[in-house]
Design an enzyme around this catalytic site. Sequence first.
Site, mmCIF file in Angstrom:
data_model
loop_
_atom_site.group_PDB
_atom_site.id
_atom_site.type_symbol
_atom_site.label_atom_id
_atom_site.label_comp_id
_atom_site.label_asym_id
_atom_site.label_seq_id
_atom_site.Cartn_x
_atom_site.Cartn_y
_atom_site.Cartn_z
ATOM 1 N N GLU A 21 13.242 -4.524 -8.651
ATOM 2 C CA GLU A 21 12.271 -5.153 -7.732
ATOM 3 C C GLU A 21 10.947 -5.492 -8.409
ATOM 4 O O GLU A 21 10.221 -6.335 -7.905
ATOM 5 C CB GLU A 21 12.050 -4.308 -6.486
ATOM 6 N N LYS A 31 13.908 0.340 -8.463
ATOM 7 C CA LYS A 31 12.558 0.206 -9.037
ATOM 8 C C LYS A 31 12.556 -0.869 -10.116
ATOM 9 O O LYS A 31 11.701 -1.737 -10.151
ATOM 10 C CB LYS A 31 12.086 1.541 -9.627
ATOM 11 N N HIS A 67 36.554 3.415 -12.660
ATOM 12 C CA HIS A 67 37.215 2.614 -11.609
ATOM 13 C C HIS A 67 36.707 1.179 -11.613
ATOM 14 O O HIS A 67 36.605 0.545 -10.569
ATOM 15 C CB HIS A 67 36.991 3.291 -10.248
ATOM 16 N N ASN A 74 -11.198 18.240 0.964
ATOM 17 C CA ASN A 74 -10.017 17.443 0.674
ATOM 18 C C ASN A 74 -9.044 18.381 -0.022
ATOM 19 O O ASN A 74 -9.410 19.024 -0.999
ATOM 20 C CB ASN A 74 -10.428 16.308 -0.288
ATOM 21 N N GLY A 75 -7.797 18.502 0.492
ATOM 22 C CA GLY A 75 -6.854 19.437 -0.124
ATOM 23 C C GLY A 75 -6.407 20.440 0.929
ATOM 24 O O GLY A 75 -6.648 20.250 2.123
ATOM 25 N N LYS A 95 5.614 -5.376 1.649
ATOM 26 C CA LYS A 95 5.509 -3.910 1.661
ATOM 27 C C LYS A 95 6.275 -3.340 2.849
ATOM 28 O O LYS A 95 6.883 -2.294 2.762
ATOM 29 C CB LYS A 95 4.042 -3.472 1.744
ATOM 30 N N TRP A 122 -7.072 13.209 7.112
ATOM 31 C CA TRP A 122 -5.650 12.920 7.344
ATOM 32 C C TRP A 122 -5.041 14.277 7.696
ATOM 33 O O TRP A 122 -4.942 15.145 6.823
ATOM 34 C CB TRP A 122 -5.046 12.370 6.060
ATOM 35 N N GLU A 163 17.915 4.668 -6.835
ATOM 36 C CA GLU A 163 16.474 4.440 -6.707
ATOM 37 C C GLU A 163 15.890 3.941 -8.025
ATOM 38 O O GLU A 163 15.078 3.021 -8.051
ATOM 39 C CB GLU A 163 15.783 5.725 -6.248
ATOM 40 N N CYS A 184 -7.871 12.565 2.452
ATOM 41 C CA CYS A 184 -9.167 12.521 3.145
ATOM 42 C C CYS A 184 -10.205 11.791 2.303
ATOM 43 O O CYS A 184 -10.091 11.699 1.099
ATOM 44 C CB CYS A 184 -9.625 13.941 3.392
ATOM 45 N N ARG A 219 -7.601 4.482 2.760
ATOM 46 C CA ARG A 219 -6.850 5.689 2.394
ATOM 47 C C ARG A 219 -6.080 6.246 3.578
ATOM 48 O O ARG A 219 -5.270 7.134 3.417
ATOM 49 C CB ARG A 219 -7.798 6.768 1.868
#
Length: 614
Positions: free
Chosen positions: A494, A491, A510, A101-102, A609, A75, A487, A2, A27
Amino acid sequence: MCGIVGYIGPRDATPIILNGLKRLEYRGYDSAGIAVLEVDGQLRVRRDAGKLNRLVTLVDEQPLNGNLGIGHTRWATHGEPNARNAHPHMGATGEVVVVHNGIVENFLQLREELVAEGVEFKSDTDTEVIVHLVEKFLSTDVPLEQAARSAFSHLKGHHGIVLISSREPDKIVAARIGNAGGVVVGFGQEEMFIASDMPAILEHTREVVFLESRQMAVITRGGMALQDLDGKPLEYQTDIVSWDPVAAEKGEYRHFMQKEIHEQIRSLTDTIAGRVDFEEARILLPQLNLTAEFAKKIEKIYIIACGTAAYAGMVGKVLIEKIARIPVEVDIASEFRYRDPIVTPNTVVLAISQSGETADTLAAMAEGKARGATLWSIVNVVGSQAMRISDGYISMQTGPEIGVASTKAYTAPLIDQYMLAILLADLRGTLSESERKALVADLARVPDWAGQALSREAEVAKVAESLKDITHCLYLGRGINMPTAYEGALKLKEISYIHAEGYPGGEMKHGPIALFEESMPVIVIAPRDPWVDKMISQIEQSKARRSPVVSVATEGDDTIASLSDHVLWVPDVPWMLSPAITVIPLQLLAYHIAVLRGLDVDQPRNLAKSVTVE
Ligand code: AGP
């Protein structure tokens, strides 16, 4: 996340607040509102769902005139994004308004207590309990800040809170509790500003104070009195920020990626918040539109996604099969759509997508729907295509992710799938009450575990120094942390352009073990989990062939420390939640290596993105 803006001074508050909210649009939000103490002494609120321009139109039609006000972009965490749930929230007397906010983690209990005292709630939000609590403690001989302190002492969770009252027309009260909601106070000439982030007030002032956790600001036109939540006065120094608007969005971080890695305390809080009844140990995912009847009928779940999101799905497979005992198959979306998948009416296709606009993922969803599957999605961008075409969804609620390399939008869906697995098991009766209580209780500690991992950034940066010139790298993981290897490798490749591969630890013999040599460092993900002993032998095999080893290990694991060239420590975390934590040092490692190599961390070459084309 928020956005908050407040103003007190000689000027008209409304345009300053609305323009400030516009600067926070990046945001992400799904409703907005403003409250102003008008010249007749009345507090009046205007708020609406949707984008800010709807609020601006509303205010044009019903103007607000006054020199004191607060505004908010929300949000939705719980309570649909609509006008009645939008902030600011006004209490029963009409004398106090709050923006927040929260998440109030114990809002259900507080709401019950207030209802029992005769309070009538007008919204479905947690925030509304705050304004009723403030009113409860406010009286002629209790100033606003004291009533606010009393109210805040009842709240659990992380918060940024700002409130004003018609009873004290010369004051704004603001507080920060925990690490979720930033609060910055701006100093002007006989006027003051308050915001959740710098961009909202940068055009008016660069002299600021960032509130720290458990600090309260009592703001008048002439300045600020800072105190702790016990009312003890605190000294403070103002900062002069020299940021340009884009830099302001990064705050104290060099790149959006670094900021978003550190935002994971807040984004993990937000993705959990409002979805867990910790008292009853129940998971609440209303937007999934899931009935017990359908949950019992599900025969198979396909998780479909691309890139980082697909790796998140691989973790979800382990969680859903382990907790809910439903067969899960993870499919790269660009494969699923072309392989004539077997789908029945009792099949669920679960898409994971930060943007909700990835072409392959959308096409795979359409394929699943065309074959009669129920469509679910776990998406970050509210209102995105993936969310709109789903029969049910879980929003990641991480706030916008600007950096191309996904970080907080990787860890949030791990937790979302953990919660989904518990909900499915609960509805299907495959989980005892004690097992469910234990799994749910662990959720409360996830943001703190993330904070512990993040606090070791300096150690990770040092390891990055020793790896910055490598040309290859292997990442090894097993079980629920096998996807962590994939992952972590993604990171690194990329953003640093180093060739890195993630591999199941058991696969080394293997073939890939032929690669082991001094110039081939190996990153071994070996937290204290059911596979740790196997990973120790992996480390030994790597060392025997002179590959340098960097281990991700649980704090205090002396065995792994003695075998490894470097250790990236993580806190001791239940194994089913460990991937959300073990990935953090790998995010930081990739980030610092890329920075040392002088590369464009936020916009790596050749990447977008959101891949909205095939
Ligand atoms: C991850 O860091 C990359 N940005 C990329 O793999 C990304 O995860 C993938 O393109 C999927 O994007 P989505 O989550 O928006 O669908």
